[in-house]
Design an enzyme around this catalytic site. Sequence first.
Site, PDB file in Angstrom:
ATOM      1  CG  ASP A  22      -0.388  -7.335   5.492  1.00  0.00           C
ATOM      2  OD1 ASP A  22      -0.323  -6.125   5.764  1.00  0.00           O
ATOM      3  OD2 ASP A  22       0.150  -7.847   4.487  1.00  0.00           O
ATOM      4  CE  LYS A  25       1.192  -4.671  11.878  1.00  0.00           C
ATOM      5  NZ  LYS A  25       1.025  -5.672  10.834  1.00  0.00           N
ATOM      6  N   GLY A  49       0.366  -0.978   5.686  1.00  0.00           N
ATOM      7  CA  GLY A  49      -1.007  -0.697   5.260  1.00  0.00           C
ATOM      8  C   GLY A  49      -1.911  -1.228   6.343  1.00  0.00           C
ATOM      9  CG  HIS A  50      -1.445  -0.450   9.888  1.00  0.00           C
ATOM     10  ND1 HIS A  50      -0.688   0.207  10.810  1.00  0.00           N
ATOM     11  CD2 HIS A  50      -0.663  -1.471   9.439  1.00  0.00           C
ATOM     12  CE1 HIS A  50       0.503  -0.386  10.926  1.00  0.00           C
ATOM     13  NE2 HIS A  50       0.535  -1.389  10.088  1.00  0.00           N
ATOM     14  CD  GLN A 235       6.784  -2.581   8.307  1.00  0.00           C
ATOM     15  OE1 GLN A 235       7.454  -2.036   9.157  1.00  0.00           O
ATOM     16  NE2 GLN A 235       5.959  -1.906   7.549  1.00  0.00           N
TER      17      GLN A 235
HETATM   18  P1  GDP Z   1      -2.324  -4.789   9.462  1.00  0.00           P
HETATM   19  O1  GDP Z   1      -1.284  -4.392   8.478  1.00  0.00           O
HETATM   20  O2  GDP Z   1      -1.807  -5.734  10.485  1.00  0.00           O
HETATM   21  O3  GDP Z   1      -3.032  -3.624  10.093  1.00  0.00           O
HETATM   22  O4  GDP Z   1      -3.430  -5.597   8.623  1.00  0.00           O
HETATM   23  P2  GDP Z   1      -4.036  -5.171   7.191  1.00  0.00           P
HETATM   24  O5  GDP Z   1      -5.037  -4.102   7.389  1.00  0.00           O
HETATM   25  O6  GDP Z   1      -2.974  -4.962   6.184  1.00  0.00           O
HETATM   26  O7  GDP Z   1      -4.712  -6.543   6.771  1.00  0.00           O
HETATM   27  C1  GDP Z   1      -5.709  -7.152   7.516  1.00  0.00           C
HETATM   28  C2  GDP Z   1      -6.988  -7.263   6.654  1.00  0.00           C
HETATM   29  O8  GDP Z   1      -7.915  -8.102   7.299  1.00  0.00           O
HETATM   30  C3  GDP Z   1      -7.689  -5.923   6.479  1.00  0.00           C
HETATM   31  O9  GDP Z   1      -8.376  -5.928   5.273  1.00  0.00           O
HETATM   32  C4  GDP Z   1      -8.683  -5.919   7.651  1.00  0.00           C
HETATM   33  O10 GDP Z   1      -9.819  -5.106   7.397  1.00  0.00           O
HETATM   34  C5  GDP Z   1      -9.068  -7.362   7.725  1.00  0.00           C
HETATM   35  N1  GDP Z   1      -9.364  -7.881   9.058  1.00  0.00           N
HETATM   36  C6  GDP Z   1      -8.802  -7.550  10.252  1.00  0.00           C
HETATM   37  N2  GDP Z   1      -9.283  -8.359  11.233  1.00  0.00           N
HETATM   38  C7  GDP Z   1     -10.135  -9.215  10.638  1.00  0.00           C
HETATM   39  C8  GDP Z   1     -10.925 -10.323  11.114  1.00  0.00           C
HETATM   40  O11 GDP Z   1     -10.912 -10.700  12.275  1.00  0.00           O
HETATM   41  N3  GDP Z   1     -11.679 -10.992  10.182  1.00  0.00           N
HETATM   42  C9  GDP Z   1     -11.703 -10.632   8.866  1.00  0.00           C
HETATM   43  N4  GDP Z   1     -12.446 -11.355   8.037  1.00  0.00           N
HETATM   44  N5  GDP Z   1     -10.981  -9.600   8.406  1.00  0.00           N
HETATM   45  C10 GDP Z   1     -10.203  -8.917   9.259  1.00  0.00           C
HETATM   46  P1  IMO Z   2       1.991  -3.967   7.694  1.00  0.00           P
HETATM   47  O1  IMO Z   2       2.338  -2.942   8.732  1.00  0.00           O
HETATM   48  C1  IMO Z   2       3.293  -7.116   4.989  1.00  0.00           C
HETATM   49  C2  IMO Z   2       7.294  -6.709   3.243  1.00  0.00           C
HETATM   50  C3  IMO Z   2       7.352  -6.497   1.737  1.00  0.00           C
HETATM   51  C4  IMO Z   2       8.671  -7.173   1.430  1.00  0.00           C
HETATM   52  C5  IMO Z   2       9.527  -6.810   2.641  1.00  0.00           C
HETATM   53  C6  IMO Z   2      10.464  -5.623   2.406  1.00  0.00           C
HETATM   54  O2  IMO Z   2       0.846  -3.577   6.849  1.00  0.00           O
HETATM   55  O3  IMO Z   2       1.840  -5.303   8.326  1.00  0.00           O
HETATM   56  P2  IMO Z   2      10.035  -3.004   2.275  1.00  0.00           P
HETATM   57  O4  IMO Z   2       9.199  -2.198   1.335  1.00  0.00           O
HETATM   58  O5  IMO Z   2       9.638  -2.864   3.710  1.00  0.00           O
HETATM   59  O6  IMO Z   2      11.506  -2.809   2.067  1.00  0.00           O
HETATM   60  O7  IMO Z   2       9.757  -4.538   1.846  1.00  0.00           O
HETATM   61  O8  IMO Z   2       8.638  -6.518   3.684  1.00  0.00           O
HETATM   62  N1  IMO Z   2       6.442  -5.741   3.980  1.00  0.00           N
HETATM   63  C7  IMO Z   2       5.233  -6.022   4.466  1.00  0.00           C
HETATM   64  N2  IMO Z   2       4.475  -7.150   4.353  1.00  0.00           N
HETATM   65  N3  IMO Z   2       2.843  -6.079   5.729  1.00  0.00           N
HETATM   66  C8  IMO Z   2       3.600  -4.973   5.872  1.00  0.00           C
HETATM   67  O9  IMO Z   2       3.272  -3.960   6.710  1.00  0.00           O
HETATM   68  C9  IMO Z   2       4.844  -4.886   5.192  1.00  0.00           C
HETATM   69  N4  IMO Z   2       5.805  -3.943   5.093  1.00  0.00           N
HETATM   70  C10 IMO Z   2       6.792  -4.491   4.366  1.00  0.00           C
HETATM   71  O10 IMO Z   2       6.276  -7.129   1.091  1.00  0.00           O
HETATM   72  O11 IMO Z   2       8.517  -8.570   1.429  1.00  0.00           O
HETATM   73 MG    MG Z   3      -0.976  -4.364   6.421  1.00  0.00          MG
END
Ligand code: GDP
Ligand code: IMO
Ligand code: MG
Length: 440
Positions: A22, A25, A49-50, A235
Amino acid sequence: MKEKKDGRHEQALTVFGCQWGDEGKGKLVDWLADSYDVVVRFQGGHNAGHTLVVDGKTVKLNVLPSGVVRKDCVNVVGNGVVVDPFALVEEMGRLEDLGYGLDSERLRLSERAHMILPVHVELDCARELQAEKGKIGTTGRGIGPAYEDKVGRRGFRLGDLRDIGGMRADVRMRSLLWHHNALRVSLGLAEVGEDFILEGLAGISELLLPYVGDVSRELGAWRSGGKSVLFEGAQGAMLDMDYGTYPYVTSSNTLPGQVATGSGLFMEGYVLGVAKAYTTRVGSGPMVSDLSGTGEGIMLRDRGEEYGTVTGRERRCGWFDLVQMRHVCQLGGVDGLALTKLDVLDGFDEIYVCEAYEHGGERFYEMPLDVRVQEVAKPVWRKFSGWKGKSHVGVRRREDVASEALSYVSYLEEALEVSIEFLSVGASRDATIVMKDLTF
Ligand code: GDP
Ligand code: IMO
Ligand code: MG
């Protein structure tokens, strides 16, 4: 061939998460995808979850690569990914509803990618439910059990959808049922038969098969034709099965080393690590800089809206962890970093960095590999003055970044011996600041 952002010339770029996922990416990959012909996922599944924010519209992706909203990008799901075919059909439908429909030219799925089936999801959830201690806190998507079956040589792959009748008769079916039923009985779940494994597959195979092929061959041909490729990690490095906080990890290798085997293409190129300007983690396991439940931890969570994209769970928050990040920069062969969510730090008087761990009277500047030490180690903080009152919302140029924020960034660069190429200051695609001129 596409023009690279900032005149870069490498044909391959790997983007991966440096913390516990998270990091932002998806946002970065979507922004960079403008300069790449092909975007490839090489591990993980729909546990990811991207989030992309494009023209004010939010797009949440799980197993699909983050190049899908770019009309001139080919998106590839590599063999290293585990695919829940039902969830994939649903995700494709969601995208279509948002106006980003895909066709078999723009989306390619590896025939070698293993399938996550309902037995995997049930096993994942049942195991988590019965674990009193040592619960991993998985996403409940069946990721672990699907990878276990792949390694156990009893898994079915997307290519198997071409002959569902053949799946019933395949030796893997016996082995799969034998394995799962033994576990299911011990977990109090009902035994299942072939019909349960095959249920619903005929209905979706027609829909998915046009996208399924030998993508490693296709990637090879694109590389020979001079196309540029962006490999998108899911991840984060600390969730890597071998180098993360084992056993509190995901079931795949998340580091750049996985790119070649997870896609069927070896290409040297630039490695861009993505890290938040602070640290978060969702699920169980050690995180030395964790400040959950404290004023600062709550403020980071609230300002950063730190709730999981997939499960909605609260993310644990703390300051940036240099010990953990040094470990990952070395493991991942990081050439440069993107530092995200810098805007979240806007409201703080003071900012801290965890520069070492302390345990048993000893200071650790290198990551202690024993998870039991990580669980009890205390952070050693270094204080920085914040830039309260100066907002980075809307800032797009290096010159407009607060001087205190620039000092913080320079300190991280020196401490990590890695250059920070991009700052992200908002969720939307364009809320990105290019820090260096033509450095790669
Ligand atoms: P990922 O899994 O690495 O793609 O990240 P996620 O989408 O799960 O989580 C990142 C969260 O932060 C999402 O809600 C994005 O919309 C948000 N986000 C990404 N970059 C920024 C940033 O620079 N500032 C803020 N405030 N939010 C951001
Ligand atoms: P993105 O791509 C954050 C964590 C789960 C748990 C562990 C194992 O959005 O960054 P799993 O279901 O993979 O067997 O769970 O890994 N986890 C993540 N945490 N971002 C993710 O993906 C994750 N994918 C798995 O919360 O601790
Ligand atoms: Mg994510």
